[in-house]
Structures are given as structure tokens and as C-alpha cells.
Design a protein around this motif. Structure first.
Motif, PDB file in Angstrom:
ATOM      1  N   GLY A  70       0.841  -1.120  -0.202  1.00 31.41           N
ATOM      2  CA  GLY A  70      -0.192  -0.010  -0.109  1.00 31.41           C
ATOM      3  C   GLY A  70       0.874   1.091  -0.033  1.00 31.41           C
ATOM      4  O   GLY A  70       0.551   2.491  -0.865  1.00 31.41           O
ATOM      5  N   SER A  71       1.633   1.431   1.099  1.00 36.85           N
ATOM      6  CA  SER A  71       1.891   2.497   0.971  1.00 36.85           C
ATOM      7  C   SER A  71       3.930   2.730   1.438  1.00 36.85           C
ATOM      8  O   SER A  71       3.224   1.864   2.367  1.00 36.85           O
ATOM      9  CB  SER A  71       0.923   3.654   2.254  1.00 36.85           C
ATOM     10  OG  SER A  71      -0.173   3.452   2.007  1.00 36.85           O
ATOM     11  N   VAL A  72       4.644   3.860   1.072  1.00 34.60           N
ATOM     12  CA  VAL A  72       5.679   4.073   1.230  1.00 34.60           C
ATOM     13  C   VAL A  72       5.411   5.933   2.190  1.00 34.60           C
ATOM     14  O   VAL A  72       5.307   6.656   1.595  1.00 34.60           O
ATOM     15  CB  VAL A  72       7.032   4.321  -0.369  1.00 34.60           C
ATOM     16  CG1 VAL A  72       6.648   2.931  -0.566  1.00 34.60           C
ATOM     17  CG2 VAL A  72       6.749   4.689  -0.714  1.00 34.60           C
ATOM     18  N   PRO A  73       7.055   5.669   2.529  1.00 32.09           N
ATOM     19  CA  PRO A  73       6.716   7.496   3.636  1.00 32.09           C
ATOM     20  C   PRO A  73       6.726   8.279   1.743  1.00 32.09           C
ATOM     21  O   PRO A  73       8.139   7.105   1.031  1.00 32.09           O
ATOM     22  CB  PRO A  73       8.278   7.015   4.172  1.00 32.09           C
ATOM     23  CG  PRO A  73       9.122   5.854   4.263  1.00 32.09           C
ATOM     24  CD  PRO A  73       7.841   5.238   3.292  1.00 32.09           C
ATOM     25  N   PRO A  74       6.578   9.559   1.905  1.00 30.55           N
ATOM     26  CA  PRO A  74       6.467  10.196   0.992  1.00 30.55           C
ATOM     27  C   PRO A  74       8.304  10.269   0.172  1.00 30.55           C
ATOM     28  O   PRO A  74       8.267  10.918  -0.692  1.00 30.55           O
ATOM     29  CB  PRO A  74       5.396  10.896   1.139  1.00 30.55           C
ATOM     30  CG  PRO A  74       4.636  10.669   2.066  1.00 30.55           C
ATOM     31  CD  PRO A  74       5.207   8.875   2.584  1.00 30.55           C
ATOM     32  N   SER A  75       8.169  10.418   1.892  1.00 28.20           N
ATOM     33  CA  SER A  75      10.474  11.254   1.733  1.00 28.20           C
ATOM     34  C   SER A  75      10.772  10.330   0.356  1.00 28.20           C
ATOM     35  O   SER A  75      12.179  10.502  -0.146  1.00 28.20           O
ATOM     36  CB  SER A  75      11.145  10.769   2.552  1.00 28.20           C
ATOM     37  OG  SER A  75      10.664  10.076   3.405  1.00 28.20           O
ATOM     38  N   HIS A  76      10.836   8.951   0.100  1.00 28.97           N
ATOM     39  CA  HIS A  76      10.513   8.148  -0.889  1.00 28.97           C
ATOM     40  C   HIS A  76      10.846   8.336  -1.734  1.00 28.97           C
ATOM     41  O   HIS A  76      11.234   7.431  -2.892  1.00 28.97           O
ATOM     42  CB  HIS A  76      11.089   6.876  -0.203  1.00 28.97           C
ATOM     43  CG  HIS A  76      11.200   5.664   0.699  1.00 28.97           C
ATOM     44  ND1 HIS A  76      11.326   4.789   2.229  1.00 28.97           N
ATOM     45  CD2 HIS A  76      11.901   6.866   2.154  1.00 28.97           C
ATOM     46  CE1 HIS A  76      11.984   3.998   2.178  1.00 28.97           C
ATOM     47  NE2 HIS A  76      12.151   5.474   2.483  1.00 28.97           N
ATOM     48  N   PHE A  77       9.673   8.913  -2.063  1.00 35.09           N
ATOM     49  CA  PHE A  77       9.511   9.433  -3.050  1.00 35.09           C
ATOM     50  C   PHE A  77      10.547  11.225  -4.191  1.00 35.09           C
ATOM     51  O   PHE A  77      10.712  12.040  -2.741  1.00 35.09           O
ATOM     52  CB  PHE A  77       8.113  10.349  -3.825  1.00 35.09           C
ATOM     53  CG  PHE A  77       6.889   8.608  -3.183  1.00 35.09           C
ATOM     54  CD1 PHE A  77       7.520   7.604  -3.602  1.00 35.09           C
ATOM     55  CD2 PHE A  77       5.617   9.436  -2.888  1.00 35.09           C
ATOM     56  CE1 PHE A  77       6.708   7.151  -3.263  1.00 35.09           C
ATOM     57  CE2 PHE A  77       5.093   8.176  -3.083  1.00 35.09           C
ATOM     58  CZ  PHE A  77       5.725   6.972  -3.473  1.00 35.09           C
ATOM     59  N   ALA A  78      10.912  11.226  -4.917  1.00 37.57           N
ATOM     60  CA  ALA A  78      11.793  12.481  -4.730  1.00 37.57           C
ATOM     61  C   ALA A  78      10.972  13.834  -4.523  1.00 37.57           C
ATOM     62  O   ALA A  78      11.364  14.525  -3.977  1.00 37.57           O
ATOM     63  CB  ALA A  78      11.568  12.698  -6.670  1.00 37.57           C
ATOM     64  N   THR A  79       9.907  13.928  -4.993  1.00 38.69           N
ATOM     65  CA  THR A  79       9.482  15.198  -4.874  1.00 38.69           C
ATOM     66  C   THR A  79       8.274  15.223  -3.703  1.00 38.69           C
ATOM     67  O   THR A  79       7.149  16.358  -3.079  1.00 38.69           O
ATOM     68  CB  THR A  79       8.508  16.115  -5.876  1.00 38.69           C
ATOM     69  OG1 THR A  79       7.517  15.145  -6.389  1.00 38.69           O
ATOM     70  CG2 THR A  79       9.387  16.658  -6.761  1.00 38.69           C
ATOM     71  N   GLY A  80       8.183  14.348  -2.669  1.00 33.93           N
ATOM     72  CA  GLY A  80       7.751  13.863  -1.565  1.00 33.93           C
ATOM     73  C   GLY A  80       6.262  13.986  -1.717  1.00 33.93           C
ATOM     74  O   GLY A  80       5.633  13.138  -2.935  1.00 33.93           O
ATOM     75  N   TYR A  81       5.676  14.626  -1.221  1.00 32.74           N
ATOM     76  CA  TYR A  81       3.915  14.535  -1.665  1.00 32.74           C
ATOM     77  C   TYR A  81       3.335  14.984  -2.261  1.00 32.74           C
ATOM     78  O   TYR A  81       2.111  14.556  -2.687  1.00 32.74           O
ATOM     79  CB  TYR A  81       3.562  15.312  -0.049  1.00 32.74           C
ATOM     80  CG  TYR A  81       2.796  14.728   1.215  1.00 32.74           C
ATOM     81  CD1 TYR A  81       2.534  13.937   1.671  1.00 32.74           C
ATOM     82  CD2 TYR A  81       4.149  15.054   2.275  1.00 32.74           C
ATOM     83  CE1 TYR A  81       2.532  13.156   2.942  1.00 32.74           C
ATOM     84  CE2 TYR A  81       4.508  14.424   3.118  1.00 32.74           C
ATOM     85  CZ  TYR A  81       3.559  13.228   3.595  1.00 32.74           C
ATOM     86  OH  TYR A  81       4.397  13.351   5.085  1.00 32.74           O
ATOM     87  N   ALA A  82       4.360  15.769  -3.283  1.00 32.23           N
ATOM     88  CA  ALA A  82       3.950  16.388  -4.691  1.00 32.23           C
ATOM     89  C   ALA A  82       3.793  15.286  -5.505  1.00 32.23           C
ATOM     90  O   ALA A  82       2.689  15.997  -6.572  1.00 32.23           O
ATOM     91  CB  ALA A  82       4.595  17.468  -5.181  1.00 32.23           C
ATOM     92  N   GLU A  83       4.533  14.361  -5.504  1.00 31.01           N
ATOM     93  CA  GLU A  83       3.489  13.207  -6.730  1.00 31.01           C
ATOM     94  C   GLU A  83       3.601  11.342  -6.299  1.00 31.01           C
ATOM     95  O   GLU A  83       2.880  11.050  -6.769  1.00 31.01           O
ATOM     96  CB  GLU A  83       5.158  12.789  -6.751  1.00 31.01           C
ATOM     97  CG  GLU A  83       5.869  11.905  -6.211  1.00 31.01           C
ATOM     98  CD  GLU A  83       7.437  11.789  -6.841  1.00 31.01           C
ATOM     99  OE1 GLU A  83       7.391  10.719  -7.924  1.00 31.01           O
ATOM    100  OE2 GLU A  83       8.364  12.714  -7.341  1.00 31.01           O
ATOM    101  N   ALA A  84       2.848  12.407  -5.154  1.00 30.46           N
ATOM    102  CA  ALA A  84       1.923  11.020  -3.897  1.00 30.46           C
ATOM    103  C   ALA A  84       0.382  10.826  -4.568  1.00 30.46           C
ATOM    104  O   ALA A  84      -0.496  12.405  -4.276  1.00 30.46           O
ATOM    105  CB  ALA A  84       1.581  10.959  -2.606  1.00 30.46           C
ATOM    106  N   VAL A  85       0.044   9.479  -5.207  1.00 30.99           N
ATOM    107  CA  VAL A  85      -1.330   9.425  -5.287  1.00 30.99           C
ATOM    108  C   VAL A  85      -1.850   8.870  -4.555  1.00 30.99           C
ATOM    109  O   VAL A  85      -1.189   7.356  -4.786  1.00 30.99           O
ATOM    110  CB  VAL A  85      -1.662   9.516  -7.043  1.00 30.99           C
ATOM    111  CG1 VAL A  85      -2.724   9.760  -7.259  1.00 30.99           C
ATOM    112  CG2 VAL A  85      -0.696  10.845  -7.813  1.00 30.99           C
ATOM    113  N   GLY A  86      -3.195   8.742  -4.496  1.00 26.55           N
ATOM    114  CA  GLY A  86      -3.832   8.353  -3.777  1.00 26.55           C
ATOM    115  C   GLY A  86      -5.012   7.352  -4.240  1.00 26.55           C
ATOM    116  O   GLY A  86      -5.941   7.782  -4.749  1.00 26.55           O
TER     117      GLY A  86
END
Length: 539
Positions: free
Chosen positions: A397-413
């Protein structure tokens, strides 16, 4: 006295020569078993055909999937105790459905799975292998994309001739003696602190999805300074009911202000809705408050059994808990922000091997001044890309958003699949950023705690290739493209003692090497048997 009722004598049928019996452990959820059945049939046909080419017959020991521990016990009554036994997996399976029978089976055991993205037989295989490793049951294992390759056929030929398959384990070595250094000294100091001060992991019900290997007995945990607080998911649900709507909605507003978006619809049965999100926000708040009540150092939510029938998925809460930058939650009296500016390590699916690893990683990365966000991934699948094997690691389901390059900005539910998650709930979908990582797995074997440690690189692939891999697995889940350093696909599959592995990022290869050294030193000082896998800077 006379007239006692004596039980009937136990008997088993005899095994015909050149005959293997085949079983298939399945899911607890009928919807999942129904969805995976066509793939299972195709895999079994291919495996049976390969046996027939060697002059062997295969007897299927039951109908459908073994979907409960009781069914597993009944099935094993019909199998010759010394028969060559094949556990064929094309789906996720609940290992405890078959572990009781496997524990006492006297014949050679072979686990075999499809190596495919769409149906995770390889994930199920790693789970049952890890259970047998913990039990001390000997087994052989093999996998294939289509069961026609020479490597698979040669392995099967060896098994029918000898009852075993030999795999290349040259990538694994025990930790050598470590000379004193700043990193070794830090690892030993952190171990001394944990042993002296102790830590508590909170477990919201053990044994998620039959993962016997994910339960570590207190007798192994306590000597390394780790103790369990056994919690009930019913308490989590009760606490969720006490969270006001306004407080939950504030979590959603915070996420949206950070740039996170959600793929929303109106059909509760198949789409993600605001109502589902509100329950997930309440779970996040409830988990933090209960963890504060008990003074926990890490927490794990099982979710699958029980809670899935009450609430949307736990995944959104899990990813947020593992991130340092996350929606603030206050104590019950409003006086304190809980774990302000820091993760509360969460071990998904209540996997206690992950719990120990996440706890250790959090302390090391924090002491080194690094982002302590860590997570597990399913060892899901992989293929060559431009001459290099690139794994698909996906968390359910979910990783910590800091594992994405731009954090929450590229996180999609995205909504979780209704086949497995009837009440829905959001994931935190995205592509894990390229960078250097340390991977690890804590497991039980021979009555002792072990840890495998290695290095890897998360790599960037073209958007089209990322999308292809995502669609070939589970599109709603976040994905990591990973290249293990000095470990081939088949070496990893043969060795790994779980369907999960832990990952944590470092800002450079040199820092990752130093972090791995601290981790090795800390685990060794705790009395855990440390194994280095592949190319590392140690030794």
C-alpha cells in the motif's frame, strides 16, 4: 476398568514409485482464490508436464486451494508420509494452512512458483519457504517464468534423482571481525543503549496472512532488548470511533496542502471515496494515540484478519507513520505533538522481522543525521532491462513519501483492489526515487535470530517502462526499481527468508556503506548472526 474407546490406528497410503504429490496453499479470502484459480491451473499443468517428461506422475492431493489450517490437516492425512511432495504456488498464500503438515512430512519437499508480476506465486513461495526455515524443515525450491527453461528443468531433474536442488550461495558470507572505527563504535554504543534501556514494539494482533515466519518469540526478542506490547485491532477500531470528524479532516487538509492528490469516485464498492479516507485518517490518529498510551518505540497493524471487515485499509496510515514530515497529531489532552518531526516506525502486516529491523534502522539513521524513513517492500517480481536485472519492489500500500523525489507532491492515493480490500482505502502511490539504499531482512532459523544485509541502488527507468511494470503487477501500489549489488535473481530467491525486505536510503554510496557498517556492528553486538550478501564495503 474396561470399555475404553480407543482411537483408530493412524495409517497413510503407500507412495507409488516415481510419483510426486502436489498441494496448493491458498488465500483465506474466497474472492482472492477465485481470482487466482485460472493462473494456478496453468502453473500446475506446466509443472505436471515437466514431471511427465522425466517419467514421473503427479497426484493432486486435493481440490481447489487449501484455504484453512483445518483443510490442510485433512489433506495431509491422504498423502503418504514419505512421498515426494510439491507445493505449487501461483498466488499469495497463507503459509499456516500447510505448515502443520509440512512440519511432520518425511519425504522430500519442493516449493515451486511462477516468476511473474501479475500473480505473485514467487511472493507466496518466499513466505512458505521462510516458515519452513523457521521450523527447521528441509526443503528445496525453484521457480520459472514459463517452466520450459533449462535451468528449471535441470533443477527438477536433480530433485527427482536426489530429493534436493543445489543453488549458488556464494554471495553470502558471515560478518568478519570488525576493527574499531567511528561506525563500529556507534553501532556498538547503540546496541548497548538498546540492551540497557530496552524498547517496546506494539503488535496489533500477530500472524497476519499466515506469516508464521513474521512472528518472533519473546525468548529471541528479549535478549536483544526488545519487548512486545500485545494489542488488539478491536482496540484500534474503538479508538478510531472516538476520533472526531473535524480532527480527521484536518489530516486530509494537511496532505492536500502538501500536494498529495487522490483518485476519487462515488462507488464505495470499487472506487476511493472521501468516506474511506476519513476512516483512514482516524486510524492514523488512533495508532499514534494508542502508541503514546503504551510508550511504544514501533507499532505494527495486521489489518487483514478482522479489521478488513470493519474498516478501509491501513496502508495510508502506515506510510504516514514512517515519514518524519507528516500531519501533526496531539496527545489526548492537546498538550503535546506526538513524535513531532520524527517517524513512529511502523512494521506493515505486523511482521516482527521488519519491526526489529525498522527499530534498529531508525536509531542508526537518526544518529547519523540521515532521513530515518524506512519501509518494507514485497519482493514482487523483476526482469532484465538493458542487460541488468531490475527488481520490482512494491509495498502492499504505502511507502513514506520522502522515498519519492518530490515527496507528497507526487504522491497519489489510489483505491486498494476490492478483491483483497472490500472496504477500500487509499494507498500512497508513486515511484521511489533513484538513490543508494541498504536492504536487510531479520529472520529466524535454527532457533536464533539472523539478519541478511546488502547494498542496492534504486534506479530510474523510462516512464513507459515504469508504467509497464506497474501494470504488470499492482497499479495502485508504489514501486521501487532496484538493482542488488552482487546478487543475482536466483541467488536472492534461493536465499531470502521472507516475502518482505527492508530498505532505507542514504544520500550517497559512501554514506550507505558507512550506514551498513554501523548496522552490522549493532546487530552483531546485540547477538544477532549477521550475514553479508553480495558486494559490500565490509571484508
Amino acid at each position: 476398568m474396561t470399555g475404553y474407546t480407543m482411537p483408530p490406528a493412524v495409517s497413510r497410503p503407500a507412495c507409488p514409485p516415481q510419483t510426486a504429490y502436489l498441494i496448493a496453499s491458498g488465500d483465506l479470502r474466497p474472492s482472492a482464490n477465485a481470482a487466482g484459480w485460472p493462473t494456478q491451473v496453468a502453473v500446475e499443468a506446466a509443472v505436471t508436464g515437466a514431471f511427465q517428461e522425466l517419467g514421473w506422475s503427479v497426484v493432486r492431493a486435493h481440490e481447489g486451494f487449501i484455504d484453512s489450517q483445518r483443510m490442510g490437516l485433512e489433506v495431509f492425512k491422504t498423502i503418504p508420509a514419505d512421498a515426494p511432495l510439491v507445493v505449487a504456488e501461483a498466488v499469495w498464500q497463507y503459509s499456516h494452512h500447510v505448515l502443520a503438515g509440512l512440519r511432520t512430512h518425511r519425504g522430500p519437499i519442493l516449493t515451486v512458483a511462477n516468476f511473474a508480476g501479475d500473480w505473485p506465486g514467487l511472493v507466496g513461495l518466499l513466505g512458505v519457504n521462510a516458515g519452513m526455515a523457521k521450523m527447521g524443515v528441509a526443503y528445496s525450491t525453484i521457480w520459472s517464468v514459463d517452466f520450459t527453461d533449462d535451468w528449471f528443468k535441470d533443477g527438477l531433474r536433480q530433485w527427482v534423482a536426489t530429493g534436493r536442488i543445489d543453488h549458488d550461495g556464494s554471495h553470502v558470507r558471515d560478518l568478519p571481525a570488525l576493527p574499531s572505527s567511528a561506525e563500529v563504535d556507534l553501532g556498538r554504543a547503540l546496541a548497548a543503549q538498546l540492551l540497557a534501556d530496552k524498547a517496546i514494539i506494539g503488535v496489533f494482533d500477530e500472524g497476519c496472512m499466515g506469516m508464521y515466519n513474521a512472528i518472533i518469540d519473546d525468548e529471541l526478542l528479549n535478549p536483544i532488548g526488545v519487548y512486545k506490547e500485545r494489542l488488539s485491532q478491536s482496540a484500534l477500531w474503538a479508538e478510531m470511533l472516538r476520533v472526531p470528524d473535524a480532527e480527521a479532516d484536518a489530516v486530509g487538509a494537511w496532505l492536500r496542502a502538501k500536494g498529495m492528490t487522490f483518485k476519487l469516485g462515488t462507488d464505495e464498492a470499487t472506487e476511493l471515496t472521501e468516506a474511506q479516507l476519513r476512516w483512514q485518517y482516524k486510524m492514523y490518529i488512533a495508532a499514534l494515540r494508542i502508541s503514546d498510551d503504551f510508550g511504544l518505540d514501533a507499532v505494527g497493524i495486521q489489518y487483514q484478519q478482522g479489521l478488513k471487515d470493519l474498516s478501509p485499509a491501513s496502508d495510508l496510515a502506515e506510510g504516514l507513520l514512517n515519514n518524519a514530515d507528516r500531519p501533526p497529531v496531539t496527545s489526548r489532552d492537546g498538550a503535546r505533538v506526538l513524535w513531532e518531526g520524527a517517524p513512529l516506525p511502523h512494521f506493515n502486516e505486523a511482521d516482527e522481522g521488519v519491526a526489529v529491523d525498522a527499530l534498529v534502522t531508525n536509531r542508526i539513521w537518526t544518529a547519523m543525521g540521515l532521513d530515518p524513513a524506512t519501509t518494507l517492500h514485497d519482493v514482487r517480481w523483476g526482469e532484465d532491462y538493458e542487460g541488468e536485472f531490475v527488481w520490482v519492489f512494491e509495498i502492499s500500500g504505502s511507502v513514506p513519501p520522502s522515498h519519492f523525489a518530490t515527496g507528497y507532491a507526487e504522491a497519489v492515493g489510489w483505491r486498494q483492489d476490492p478483491v483483497y480490500f472490500p472496504l477500500g482505502g487509499s494507498t500512497i502511490k508513486g515511484v521511489c526515487k533513484p538513490g543508494e539504499i541498504v536492504w536487510s531482512r531479520v529472520f529466524v532459523q535454527g532457533g536464533r535470530l539472523h539478519v541478511d544485509l546488502g547494498r542496492a541502488s534504486a534506479v530510474a527507468l523510462p516512464d513507459a517502462e515504469t508504467e509497464r511494470r506497474s501494470q504488470a503487477t499492482t497499479p495502485a501500489w508504489p514501486i521501487m526499481h532496484a538493482v542488488l549489488h552482487g546478487v543475482s535473481r536466483d541467488q536472492f530467491m534461493a536465499r531470502h527468508k521472507a516475502n518482505h525486505l527492508n530498505v532505507a536510503y542514504a544520500p550517497s554510496g559512501e554514506v550507505a556503506d558507512r550506514a551498513l557498517l554501523v548496522k552490522a556492528a549493532m546487530f552483531a553486538a546485540l547477538g544477532v548472526e549477521v550475514h553479508l550478501c553480495g558486494d559490500t564495503a565490509i571484508g
